[in-house]
Scaffold this active site. Structure first.
Site, PDB file in Angstrom:
ATOM      1  CB  SER A  65      -0.896  -0.012   1.241  1.00 40.77           C
ATOM      2  OG  SER A  65      -0.111   0.088   2.422  1.00 40.77           O
ATOM      3  CG  HIS A 107      -0.866  -5.609   3.954  1.00 41.99           C
ATOM      4  ND1 HIS A 107      -0.275  -5.149   5.097  1.00 41.99           N
ATOM      5  CD2 HIS A 107      -0.361  -4.870   2.945  1.00 41.99           C
ATOM      6  CE1 HIS A 107       0.547  -4.154   4.793  1.00 41.99           C
ATOM      7  NE2 HIS A 107       0.510  -3.972   3.497  1.00 41.99           N
ATOM      8  CD  GLU A 158       0.228  -2.813   9.022  1.00 45.50           C
ATOM      9  OE1 GLU A 158       0.555  -1.960   9.885  1.00 45.50           O
ATOM     10  OE2 GLU A 158       0.965  -3.120   8.080  1.00 45.50           O
ATOM     11  CD  GLU A 205       2.410  -5.860   7.114  1.00 48.95           C
ATOM     12  OE1 GLU A 205       1.718  -5.843   8.142  1.00 48.95           O
ATOM     13  OE2 GLU A 205       2.772  -4.831   6.522  1.00 48.95           O
ATOM     14  CG  ASP A 216      -1.211   1.396   9.084  1.00 49.35           C
ATOM     15  OD1 ASP A 216      -1.874   2.371   8.667  1.00 49.35           O
ATOM     16  OD2 ASP A 216      -0.247   0.908   8.459  1.00 49.35           O
ATOM     17  CD  GLU A 244       1.121   3.288  10.523  1.00 47.72           C
ATOM     18  OE1 GLU A 244       1.397   2.569  11.502  1.00 47.72           O
ATOM     19  OE2 GLU A 244       1.537   3.042   9.371  1.00 47.72           O
ATOM     20  CG  ASP A 295       3.058   4.621   6.590  1.00 47.97           C
ATOM     21  OD1 ASP A 295       4.074   4.991   5.966  1.00 47.97           O
ATOM     22  OD2 ASP A 295       2.565   3.489   6.429  1.00 47.97           O
ATOM     23  CE  LYS A 338       5.762   1.657   5.916  1.00 51.90           C
ATOM     24  NZ  LYS A 338       4.472   1.936   5.227  1.00 51.90           N
ATOM     25  CG  HIS A 392       7.059  -4.803   8.506  1.00 56.26           C
ATOM     26  ND1 HIS A 392       6.498  -6.049   8.652  1.00 56.26           N
ATOM     27  CD2 HIS A 392       6.044  -3.915   8.716  1.00 56.26           C
ATOM     28  CE1 HIS A 392       5.221  -5.943   8.922  1.00 56.26           C
ATOM     29  NE2 HIS A 392       4.924  -4.666   8.976  1.00 56.26           N
ATOM     30  CE  LYS A 451       3.291  -0.721  10.776  1.00 50.81           C
ATOM     31  NZ  LYS A 451       2.110  -0.001  10.253  1.00 50.81           N
TER      32      LYS A 451
HETATM   33  P1  PGA Z   1       3.019  -1.211   3.162  1.00 48.12           P
HETATM   34  O1  PGA Z   1       2.306  -1.366   4.570  1.00 48.12           O
HETATM   35  O2  PGA Z   1       4.447  -1.543   3.333  1.00 48.12           O
HETATM   36  O3  PGA Z   1       2.254  -2.160   2.285  1.00 48.12           O
HETATM   37  O4  PGA Z   1       2.829   0.218   2.740  1.00 48.12           O
HETATM   38  C1  PGA Z   1       2.911  -1.112   5.809  1.00 48.12           C
HETATM   39  C2  PGA Z   1       2.295   0.084   6.457  1.00 48.12           C
HETATM   40  O5  PGA Z   1       1.420   0.750   5.855  1.00 48.12           O
HETATM   41  O6  PGA Z   1       2.667   0.458   7.563  1.00 48.12           O
HETATM   42 ZN    ZN Z   2       1.071   2.328   7.459  1.00 49.42          ZN
END
Ligand code: PGA
Ligand code: ZN
Length: 419
Positions: A41, A159, A168, A209, A247, A290, A318, A343, A371, A395
């Protein structure tokens, strides 16, 4: 010191599509190796993951161009830069790329080089990677307080298939106890969750995940009930020992200015959605929210931030901030959030990632290093980064090798730093 050679390879990530691995050899013979993840995403403000688009290979998702960019364009540029000057090296790659989102060379190509060089130099200096990052950027972190686990236990959205709209639901440790103990507690609750899902007639298949991705889940609220029960059944107190982090990845269900909760067959405007979210804050032991709103819905982020503050809940950006200094500064100016997800591959270099973390720190914002949901590798740089910048959480998902290696690295660092 000089970089004497670089090799780049197309390898597989956990999602079954390729990603890039880079091996850097310094003139002292020391090597650094790194591979980078990609999101499922991914937000639109992230550094580009350069893929070939050649439909005859991996449905267009090969990374041969990124590999070629490392060997043919990046290596000639950086072979004359002292690899100990990570900031100069990263800046040279940013300048060579020349785009705001690394579309030319690929954020994947640039980041893999950035990390591989840093790891080689860390090894040369005889330092663990987290210590090298801390010293190089003078983050001022003393390693007395380590990041805690934020374990994704139920996943939906992009996911998984036929499950929640929210992406999440996580269990995170409360307080700053031993990482090893907190990993154990969260995993014990995760295993209880398996039983609870089964009892409720839901599947215990896992998603991208390694978290449960139960299909046929009735609504977006049910996971809270299941997780609270799981925490209790594991022998812990919800909100005291273990708590819930969410999230939504809301950009994925944002359509024409509204939020489409397909599982519940309801389309809400932002005000209605915020009221729905506030209901959960009243009922459940939630410690962080989130991406509950879309990545450019700034005005409503500021409104939700007022709500989360009332409940003492961290409000994490994020996709909103995409590990980007300018977007983080805007979020600070607009009072849109209280914490930032980090990230490495959203930024695309080690330097930009650390700079973003330091800007957050200066503004008393927590960082949560994460991650990726699309494809991960066994590279654990994100954990060393989290330790080096003093992240509050890492996370990561609870199962599958590319996930648990992150927790294993965190526990290893705990052993190293605790003597
Ligand atoms: P993504 O999801 O790596 O698929 O973007 C992880 C997140 O959104 O935290
Ligand atoms: Zn996120």
């Amino acid at each position: 010191m000089q970089i004497s050679s670089i090799s780049a390879n197309e390898i597989l990530a956990s999602g079954g599509y390729p990603t890039i691995e880079v091996i850097v050899t310094l003139d002292n013979g020391v090597r650094g190796r790194s591979s980078v993840p990609y999101g499922a995403s991914a937000g639109s403000h992230e550094a580009t993951v350069l893929v070939d688009g050649d439909e005859s290979r991996y449905n267009g998702k090969g990374v041969k161009q990124a590999v070629a960019n490392v060997v043919e364009k990046i290596f000639p540029l950086i072979k004359n830069i002292d690899p100990q000057d990570q900031r100069a090296l990263d800046q040279a790659m940013i300048d060579l790329d020349g785009t705001p989102n690394k579309a030319n060379l690929g954020g994947n190509a640039i980041l893999a080089v950035s990390l591989a060089v840093a790891k080689a130099v860390a090894k040369t200096q005889g330092k663990p990677f987290y210590e090298y990052i801390r010293d190089t950027y003078q983050t001022g972190v003393d390693f007395l307080v380590l990041p805690q686990p934020m374990v994704v236990v139920i996943e939906g959205g992009k996911h998984a298939d036929e499950t929640t709209d929210l992406q999440e639901y996580c269990i995170s440790a409360v307080g700053n106890g031993s990482v090893m103990e907190n990993v154990r507690k969260t995993m014990e609750a995760y295993h209880q969750l398996r039983k609870i899902l089964k009892k409720n007639g839901l599947s215990i298949n896992v998603g991208n995940e390694g978290a449960f991705a139960p299909n046929g889940i009735p609504n977006n609220e049910a996971p809270f009930e299941y997780i609270v029960q799981a925490i209790i059944q594991a022998g812990y107190k919800p909100g005291e020992d273990l708590a819930i982090a969410v999230d939504a990845a809301a950009s994925e269900f944002y359509q024409d200015g509204k939020y489409n909760l397909a599982v519940e067959k309801r389309i809400l405007n932002a005000a209605e959605l915020i009221a729905y979210y506030e209901g959960w804050l009243k009922k459940y032991p939630i410690v962080s929210y989130e991406d509950m709103l879309a990545e450019d819905d700034w005005e409503n982020w500021t409104k939700l931030n007022q709500v989360t503050k009332k409940y003492g809940v961290e409000h994490i950006g994020d996709d909103l901030t995409a590990t980007n200094m300018e977007r983080l500064q805007k979020a600070i100016d607009l009072d849109a959030m209280t914490a930032i997800l980090i990230k490495l591959n959203q930024a695309g270099t080690l330097t930009e990632t650390v700079d973003t973390c330091m800007l957050a720190r200066k503004n008393n914002m927590a960082t949560v290093t994460s991650h990726r949901g699309g494809g991960e590798t066994n590279d654990t740089s994100m954990v060393d980064l989290a330790v080096a910048v003093g992240s509050r959480f890492v996370k990561v998902g609870p199962t599958r090798g590319e996930r648990v290696c992150k927790y294993n690295r965190l526990m290893e660092i705990e052993r190293e730093t605790r003597g």
